[in-house]
Design a protein around this motif. Structure first.
Motif, PDB file in Angstrom:
ATOM      1  N   LEU A 109      -9.596   2.152  -6.989  1.00  8.33           N
ATOM      2  CA  LEU A 109      -8.281   1.921  -7.723  1.00  8.33           C
ATOM      3  C   LEU A 109      -7.605   0.578  -7.294  1.00  8.33           C
ATOM      4  O   LEU A 109      -6.942   0.004  -7.825  1.00  8.33           O
ATOM      5  CB  LEU A 109      -7.527   3.231  -7.396  1.00  8.33           C
ATOM      6  CG  LEU A 109      -6.020   2.986  -8.190  1.00  8.33           C
ATOM      7  CD1 LEU A 109      -6.205   3.124  -9.754  1.00  8.33           C
ATOM      8  CD2 LEU A 109      -5.318   4.331  -7.790  1.00  8.33           C
ATOM      9  N   LEU A 110      -7.649   0.212  -6.022  1.00 13.26           N
ATOM     10  CA  LEU A 110      -7.022  -1.064  -5.371  1.00 13.26           C
ATOM     11  C   LEU A 110      -7.599  -2.335  -5.883  1.00 13.26           C
ATOM     12  O   LEU A 110      -6.820  -3.111  -6.250  1.00 13.26           O
ATOM     13  CB  LEU A 110      -7.160  -1.075  -3.752  1.00 13.26           C
ATOM     14  CG  LEU A 110      -6.321  -1.817  -3.067  1.00 13.26           C
ATOM     15  CD1 LEU A 110      -4.865  -1.573  -3.499  1.00 13.26           C
ATOM     16  CD2 LEU A 110      -6.614  -1.793  -1.507  1.00 13.26           C
ATOM     17  N   ARG A 111      -8.890  -2.339  -6.256  1.00 15.78           N
ATOM     18  CA  ARG A 111      -9.406  -3.632  -6.951  1.00 15.78           C
ATOM     19  C   ARG A 111      -8.828  -3.622  -8.532  1.00 15.78           C
ATOM     20  O   ARG A 111      -8.906  -4.582  -8.546  1.00 15.78           O
ATOM     21  CB  ARG A 111     -10.767  -3.277  -6.802  1.00 15.78           C
ATOM     22  CG  ARG A 111     -11.959  -4.336  -7.413  1.00 15.78           C
ATOM     23  CD  ARG A 111     -13.271  -4.014  -7.609  1.00 15.78           C
ATOM     24  NE  ARG A 111     -13.912  -5.264  -8.227  1.00 15.78           N
ATOM     25  CZ  ARG A 111     -14.979  -5.863  -7.528  1.00 15.78           C
ATOM     26  NH1 ARG A 111     -14.952  -5.866  -6.138  1.00 15.78           N
ATOM     27  NH2 ARG A 111     -15.471  -7.080  -8.181  1.00 15.78           N
ATOM     28  N   LEU A 112      -9.154  -2.549  -9.338  1.00 12.50           N
ATOM     29  CA  LEU A 112      -8.693  -2.368 -10.370  1.00 12.50           C
ATOM     30  C   LEU A 112      -7.058  -2.842 -10.416  1.00 12.50           C
ATOM     31  O   LEU A 112      -6.661  -3.642 -11.384  1.00 12.50           O
ATOM     32  CB  LEU A 112      -8.749  -1.027 -11.258  1.00 12.50           C
ATOM     33  CG  LEU A 112      -8.155  -0.770 -12.468  1.00 12.50           C
ATOM     34  CD1 LEU A 112      -9.032  -1.533 -13.463  1.00 12.50           C
ATOM     35  CD2 LEU A 112      -8.161   0.589 -12.757  1.00 12.50           C
ATOM     36  N   LEU A 113      -6.066  -2.278  -9.620  1.00 13.78           N
ATOM     37  CA  LEU A 113      -4.723  -2.635  -9.592  1.00 13.78           C
ATOM     38  C   LEU A 113      -4.773  -4.090  -9.106  1.00 13.78           C
ATOM     39  O   LEU A 113      -3.920  -4.868  -9.970  1.00 13.78           O
ATOM     40  CB  LEU A 113      -4.079  -2.064  -8.440  1.00 13.78           C
ATOM     41  CG  LEU A 113      -2.699  -2.302  -8.280  1.00 13.78           C
ATOM     42  CD1 LEU A 113      -1.794  -2.174  -9.604  1.00 13.78           C
ATOM     43  CD2 LEU A 113      -2.205  -1.522  -6.941  1.00 13.78           C
ATOM     44  N   GLY A 114      -5.412  -4.774  -8.511  1.00 14.91           N
ATOM     45  CA  GLY A 114      -5.364  -6.239  -7.855  1.00 14.91           C
ATOM     46  C   GLY A 114      -5.609  -7.104  -9.117  1.00 14.91           C
ATOM     47  O   GLY A 114      -5.068  -7.864  -9.558  1.00 14.91           O
ATOM     48  N   LEU A 149      -0.203  -6.002  -3.147  1.00 13.23           N
ATOM     49  CA  LEU A 149      -0.001  -6.696  -1.798  1.00 13.23           C
ATOM     50  C   LEU A 149       0.334  -5.821  -0.794  1.00 13.23           C
ATOM     51  O   LEU A 149      -0.168  -6.089   0.289  1.00 13.23           O
ATOM     52  CB  LEU A 149       0.680  -7.753  -2.143  1.00 13.23           C
ATOM     53  CG  LEU A 149       0.837  -9.020  -1.058  1.00 13.23           C
ATOM     54  CD1 LEU A 149      -0.495  -9.754  -0.757  1.00 13.23           C
ATOM     55  CD2 LEU A 149       1.741 -10.041  -1.106  1.00 13.23           C
ATOM     56  N   ALA A 150       1.221  -5.001  -0.992  1.00 15.95           N
ATOM     57  CA  ALA A 150       1.884  -4.224   0.045  1.00 15.95           C
ATOM     58  C   ALA A 150       0.722  -3.178   0.669  1.00 15.95           C
ATOM     59  O   ALA A 150       0.672  -2.880   1.715  1.00 15.95           O
ATOM     60  CB  ALA A 150       3.095  -3.203  -0.674  1.00 15.95           C
ATOM     61  N   VAL A 151       0.144  -2.383  -0.529  1.00 14.66           N
ATOM     62  CA  VAL A 151      -0.996  -1.562  -0.195  1.00 14.66           C
ATOM     63  C   VAL A 151      -2.099  -2.284   0.637  1.00 14.66           C
ATOM     64  O   VAL A 151      -2.517  -1.536   1.455  1.00 14.66           O
ATOM     65  CB  VAL A 151      -1.378  -0.863  -1.482  1.00 14.66           C
ATOM     66  CG1 VAL A 151      -2.550   0.160  -1.292  1.00 14.66           C
ATOM     67  CG2 VAL A 151      -0.235   0.097  -1.980  1.00 14.66           C
ATOM     68  N   LEU A 156      -5.021  -3.047   5.604  1.00 15.77           N
ATOM     69  CA  LEU A 156      -5.736  -4.145   6.615  1.00 15.77           C
ATOM     70  C   LEU A 156      -4.947  -3.897   8.103  1.00 15.77           C
ATOM     71  O   LEU A 156      -5.682  -3.943   8.977  1.00 15.77           O
ATOM     72  CB  LEU A 156      -5.375  -5.643   6.034  1.00 15.77           C
ATOM     73  CG  LEU A 156      -6.264  -6.060   4.960  1.00 15.77           C
ATOM     74  CD1 LEU A 156      -5.623  -7.349   4.414  1.00 15.77           C
ATOM     75  CD2 LEU A 156      -7.467  -6.055   5.305  1.00 15.77           C
ATOM     76  N   ALA A 157      -3.629  -3.622   8.180  1.00 18.10           N
ATOM     77  CA  ALA A 157      -3.044  -3.146   9.294  1.00 18.10           C
ATOM     78  C   ALA A 157      -3.698  -2.109  10.112  1.00 18.10           C
ATOM     79  O   ALA A 157      -3.683  -1.932  11.321  1.00 18.10           O
ATOM     80  CB  ALA A 157      -1.415  -2.964   9.114  1.00 18.10           C
ATOM     81  N   ARG A 158      -4.273  -1.099   9.291  1.00 19.08           N
ATOM     82  CA  ARG A 158      -4.628   0.232   9.791  1.00 19.08           C
ATOM     83  C   ARG A 158      -6.278   0.059  10.218  1.00 19.08           C
ATOM     84  O   ARG A 158      -6.903   0.866  10.500  1.00 19.08           O
ATOM     85  CB  ARG A 158      -4.333   1.327   8.803  1.00 19.08           C
ATOM     86  CG  ARG A 158      -2.987   1.570   8.912  1.00 19.08           C
ATOM     87  CD  ARG A 158      -2.555   2.834   8.087  1.00 19.08           C
ATOM     88  NE  ARG A 158      -4.180   3.242   7.191  1.00 19.08           N
ATOM     89  CZ  ARG A 158      -3.854   3.653   5.956  1.00 19.08           C
ATOM     90  NH1 ARG A 158      -2.873   3.581   5.240  1.00 19.08           N
ATOM     91  NH2 ARG A 158      -5.111   4.022   5.278  1.00 19.08           N
TER      92      ARG A 158
END
Length: 179
Positions: A109-114, A149-151, A156-158
């Motif tokens: 989903l993150l790839r699709l959203l980007g 970007l926020a997600v 990345l921070a975690r």
């Protein structure tokens, strides 16, 4: 109004260190290219937004006839539509696709959203050519891009350190040893 656009320019400038940091997480040509494209995208957006900080107040203070209108139109077309919007939209879209498929190797989903957000952002370049819906699609694309970007930043921070590279952690306080 000037402060708003100065703030937007400062926010756009954040794409520069973000691009360098994320590009540093990967190896290979895509990672290196993502840094260059991201830095360029941030810089052209800053240039486009700064016209509202420097050009508009000067022209508005002394709007003397047709010369002021012509100057505004020329600078708006060049710095705004040409540099800030067209190159900014294309640069942001290209950087996003490079990062999703390169250093971050995002899936699901993150790839699709980007990728979807990048495509919608890129549609904005069609607006000056009369495609009225392009502005709305671009706006929705930037909203989706902000979520992506926020997600991405939160993930990345975690992210724990791995054999392929260190975790990305927010900077902490600087400690200086007493000597």
């Amino acid at each position: 109004m000037t402060a708003l656009f100065a703030g937007l320019a400062a926010t756009a400038a954040l794409l520069v260190p973000i691009s360098v940091t994320i590009g540093g997480l990967g190896r290979g040509e895509r990672a290196r290219l993502s840094v260059a494209v991201g830095v360029l995208a941030g810089l052209v957006q800053v240039l486009g937004l700064l016209r509202w900080v420097y050009e508009v107040p000067v022209l508005a203070a002394e709007p003397v006839g047709e010369a002021a209108v012509t100057t505004f139109r020329a600078l708006h077309a060049y710095l705004g539509v040409g540099v800030g919007e067209a190159l900014g939209y294309l640069g942001t879209a290209a950087w996003t696709v490079l990062v999703v498929t390169g250093p971050l190797r995002q899936r699901g989903l993150l790839r699709l959203l980007g990728v979807a957000a990048a495509a919608a952002v890129a549609v904005g370049v069609a607006e000056p050519f009369g495609l009225a819906a392009a502005g709305t699609v671009n706006f929705a694309g930037y909203l989706a891009w902000s979520v992506w970007l926020a997600v991405t930043g939160a993930s990345l921070a975690r992210r724990p350190a791995t054999a392929s590279g260190p975790a990305v952690t927010p900077p902490g306080p600087v400690r200086v040893a007493a000597g």
